[in-house]
Design a protein around this motif. Structure first.
Motif, short mmCIF file in Angstrom:
data_model
loop_
_atom_site.label_atom_id
_atom_site.label_comp_id
_atom_site.label_asym_id
_atom_site.label_seq_id
_atom_site.Cartn_x
_atom_site.Cartn_y
_atom_site.Cartn_z
N ALA A 63 0.90 -1.16 0.08
CA ALA A 63 0.09 -0.01 0.05
C ALA A 63 0.74 1.30 -0.15
N VAL A 64 1.88 1.14 0.83
CA VAL A 64 2.89 2.36 0.84
C VAL A 64 3.62 2.46 -0.64
N GLU A 65 4.01 1.47 -1.23
CA GLU A 65 4.60 1.36 -2.54
C GLU A 65 3.70 2.01 -3.39
N VAL A 66 2.41 1.77 -3.16
CA VAL A 66 1.45 2.17 -4.27
C VAL A 66 1.38 3.76 -4.02
N GLU A 67 1.30 4.32 -2.80
CA GLU A 67 1.14 5.57 -2.48
C GLU A 67 2.20 6.29 -3.30
N VAL A 68 3.64 5.91 -3.02
CA VAL A 68 4.92 6.34 -3.41
C VAL A 68 5.03 6.31 -4.98
N ALA A 69 4.54 5.41 -5.61
CA ALA A 69 4.61 5.06 -6.94
C ALA A 69 3.58 6.03 -7.76
N GLU A 70 2.70 6.74 -7.15
CA GLU A 70 1.78 7.53 -7.85
C GLU A 70 2.45 8.79 -8.20
N PRO A 71 2.05 9.45 -9.42
CA PRO A 71 2.82 10.54 -10.04
C PRO A 71 2.88 11.71 -8.89
N THR A 72 3.84 12.17 -8.59
CA THR A 72 3.75 13.52 -7.56
C THR A 72 3.52 14.72 -8.41
N GLU A 73 2.46 15.22 -7.87
CA GLU A 73 2.14 16.42 -8.62
C GLU A 73 2.98 17.93 -7.95
N ILE A 74 3.00 18.91 -8.59
CA ILE A 74 3.75 19.97 -8.05
C ILE A 74 2.62 20.55 -7.01
N VAL A 75 3.09 20.74 -5.81
CA VAL A 75 2.30 21.34 -4.69
C VAL A 75 1.88 22.70 -4.77
N ASN A 76 0.74 23.48 -4.76
CA ASN A 76 0.61 24.85 -4.79
C ASN A 76 0.99 25.22 -3.61
N PRO A 77 1.93 26.33 -3.69
CA PRO A 77 2.75 26.72 -2.58
C PRO A 77 1.42 27.41 -1.27
N LEU A 78 0.06 27.50 -1.75
CA LEU A 78 -0.76 27.99 -0.69
C LEU A 78 -1.18 26.76 0.18
N LEU A 79 -0.55 25.61 -0.47
CA LEU A 79 -0.97 24.17 0.62
C LEU A 79 0.43 24.02 1.31
N GLU A 80 1.29 24.84 1.39
CA GLU A 80 2.52 24.41 2.15
C GLU A 80 2.30 24.68 3.70
N GLN A 81 3.29 23.78 4.40
CA GLN A 81 3.00 24.23 5.75
C GLN A 81 3.04 25.60 6.34
N ALA A 82 1.93 25.81 7.01
CA ALA A 82 1.78 27.37 7.38
C ALA A 82 2.06 27.45 8.86
N GLU A 83 2.26 28.73 9.28
CA GLU A 83 1.97 29.17 10.51
C GLU A 83 1.08 30.05 11.18
N LEU A 112 3.10 32.02 5.38
CA LEU A 112 4.00 30.91 4.57
C LEU A 112 5.51 30.98 4.80
N PRO A 113 6.33 29.97 4.50
CA PRO A 113 7.52 29.80 4.82
C PRO A 113 8.26 30.97 3.80
N GLY A 114 7.78 31.38 2.91
CA GLY A 114 8.49 32.41 1.94
C GLY A 114 9.05 31.61 0.56
N ASN A 115 9.44 32.32 -0.34
CA ASN A 115 10.11 31.72 -1.49
C ASN A 115 11.56 31.45 -0.98
N ARG A 116 11.97 30.30 -1.08
CA ARG A 116 13.23 29.59 -0.83
C ARG A 116 13.82 28.79 -1.98
N VAL A 117 13.04 29.11 -3.13
CA VAL A 117 13.72 28.59 -4.66
C VAL A 117 14.44 29.63 -5.08
N LEU A 118 14.14 31.01 -5.09
CA LEU A 118 14.85 31.89 -5.88
C LEU A 118 16.50 31.62 -5.14
N ILE A 119 17.46 31.54 -5.84
CA ILE A 119 18.74 31.29 -5.35
C ILE A 119 19.72 32.56 -5.40
#
Length: 535
Positions: A417-437, A445-452
């Motif tokens: 069951a775990v393998e099935v969940e992992v094998a599913e294609p991972t979609e790009i998570v909407n930033p609004l669904l990131e872990q928030a405080e 939101l944690p902020g933009n940490r992709v810009l380097i």
């Protein structure tokens, strides 16, 4: 309309009519449409000839770096006074400035055109129709550089329609081509699939910056292909910088941004610094976040029963039935063997009693018979017990093994069951669904940490703007982004040549923090400034 406008319109109409006549002539003679071979020089010459061009730009291999005009134009010292060499020098200069298409090849093979450079001559509609036929046939084309080619809104839209057909094109350098309708934002779309985009020196103002910010991300969509964009040497102020910052709030693909040589002050700098650290969501963003969370929850609930049924159906029923049959068969065999042995022992006893009666008469014989029968019974009971143990022991030994087997099978099912969940294609998570405080009644939101990489050299940022960037860098250095999966934040931050004092402690502290994060080899300040100007 002036005389020049009328003359230009007449020339365009004449060119279109000539092209139509050439097409009609080819149709009359039964000539088929030209099929491109992937060799740009050959294809370009043939299509231009068919289109009726009188002067056809040459396709030449681009000279290597540091082999510019001076290397070509240097005359022989021994023949400086010769008139022929002087004429050759002048001719080479004019040849250099004539319209040409410079190319870089990948393996010195004419079919491996990797980059195309067109500079300092105007590309009109007729030439774009030729390029629209040549460029898609170049299977190795990665970069297209157009510098001061006099694009208009019409020719830009024609150029834009070519990009979807060039599947390997990832880098576009479009510099020195201001557009009245500010259509550059159309390059940041899913249809172009561009990864690197340079729009230097295009007179991009705050209105164009607003459109670019919207293309980077909005509440409903976000660009997922563009990795770097260069907007240096334009007319972007604090207002435009705010629009760009808003575009970076929910964008998680852009790695490099250059806003050097613009008119950005403290207000725009603080807006950009704000999205690099944890930032509060607006009311509209909070509402959209709740909607997305509700959508996600309902989707997960709908999937749970289906997965439960799938797990039940995946349970190997043959394994359970086989074990039950084996158990029944072992019990049945033990009972049958016990009955047979009891019958055989009773039969033997009767036969022995008859023999003893026939042989011996008297009381002694009776005693002997009783003793022999008791011994036989004991032996039979021992044999029966041993037989019972011998038959039932394997069945008893199988019980714990069955128990282990069922546990392991349950573990296997969980793992599946775990393998099935992992094998599913991972979609790009909407930033609004990131872990928030949640703090003070707001959602952060944690902020933009992709810009380097961020370049803000030669703007109007003072000490106040530097403090905003210092706070953002300290936040990124001290805190790890939850679920960032490798998102580290800024690795290079260029803030030189702004309106802060040379002995600024804030700037020195930013440099100190960024020096530890910079993965590139350390360079001198002069080299860094020179590289920033060249970029």
């Amino acid at each position: 309309m002036g005389k020049k406008g009328e003359r230009g319109a007449k020339d365009k109409n004449a060119a279109l009519e000539e092209e139509a006549r050439n097409a009609a002539k080819r149709a009359e003679h039964g000539e088929e449409e030209y099929q491109c071979t992937g060799i740009l020089e050959q294809d370009f010459l043939e299509i231009c000839t068919r289109a009726g061009f009188q002067e056809i730009p040459k396709v030449i291999v681009r000279p290597h770096a540091h082999a510019g005009i001076t290397a070509v134009d240097e005359p022989d010292p021994q023949a400086e006074k010769e008139v022929t060499n002087t004429l050759a020098q002048i001719q080479s200069k004019y040849n250099y400035f004539r319209p040409s298409i410079q190319v870089e090849l990948e393996h010195e093979d004419p079919k491996t055109t990797r980059e195309i450079f067109i500079q300092s001559w105007k590309i009109e509609e007729k030439m774009l129709t030729v390029l629209a036929k040549c460029l898609p046939a170049l299977s190795h084309l990665q970069t297209l550089r157009l510098w001061k080619v006099g694009l208009t809104d019409l020719t830009f839209s024609m150029l834009l329609s070519i990009f979807p057909t060039c599947t390997t094109l990832k880098t576009l350098v479009l510099e020195g081509n201001p557009l009245p309708e500010r259509s550059f934002y159309k390059l940041i779309s899913e249809e172009t699939n561009l990864v690197h985009l340079s729009l230097r020196n295009n007179d991009i103002d705050d209105e164009a910056a607003y459109l670019i910010g919207q293309a980077l991300s909005s509440l409903k969509s976000s660009n997922k292909t563009l990795a770097s964009i260069n907007l240096s040497c334009n007319h972007i102020t604090d207002v435009g910088a705010t629009h760009i910052a808003n575009g970076l709030r929910l964008n998680r693909s852009l790695l490099s941004l250059s806003l050097a040589h613009n008119r950005i002050g403290d207000e725009g700098a603080l807006k950009i610094a704000e999205i690099l650290a944890p930032f509060a969501l607006t009311h509209v963003e909070v509402v959209e976040r709740r909607r997305l969370l509700l959508e996600k929850e309902t989707l997960e609930r709908s999937r749970l029963p289906q997965r439960h049924v799938e797990l039940k159906s995946e349970r190997p029923s043959s394994h359970v039935s086989n074990t039950a049959i084996d158990k029944l068969q072992t019990v049945k065999t033990t009972k049958d063997t016990k009955k047979k042995k009891d019958k055989e022992s009773a039969k033997k006893e009767k036969e022995k009693e008859k023999e003893e009666k026939e042989k011996g008469q008297g009381s002694g014989g009776a005693v002997v018979v009783s003793s022999t029968t008791s011994q036989a019974k004991k032996e039979d009971t021992k044999e029966a017990k041993q037989a019972k143990k011998g038959v039932e022991r394997p069945a008893a030994e199988q019980k714990p093994s069955r128990g282990k087997g069922t546990k392991s099978s349950n573990k296997d099912k969980r793992a599946q069951a775990v393998e099935v969940e992992v094998a599913e294609p991972t979609e790009i998570v909407n930033p609004l669904l990131e872990q928030a405080e949640h703090r003070d009644g707001k959602v952060f939101l944690p902020g933009n940490r992709v810009l380097i990489y961020l370049n803000l050299i030669r703007n109007r940022i003072t000490e106040m703007g530097l403090k905003g960037f210092l706070a953002a860098v300290e936040q990124q250095t001290s805190r790890v982004a939850p679920g960032g999966k490798g998102s580290t934040g800024l690795l290079r931050l260029s803030l030189g040549k702004n309106n802060y004092p040379a002995e600024s402690k804030t700037y020195a502290r930013i440099q100190e923090l960024m020096m530890a994060r910079d993965p590139l080899p350390k360079v001198t300040k002069a080299m860094e400034e020179e590289a920033a100007v060249a970029f």
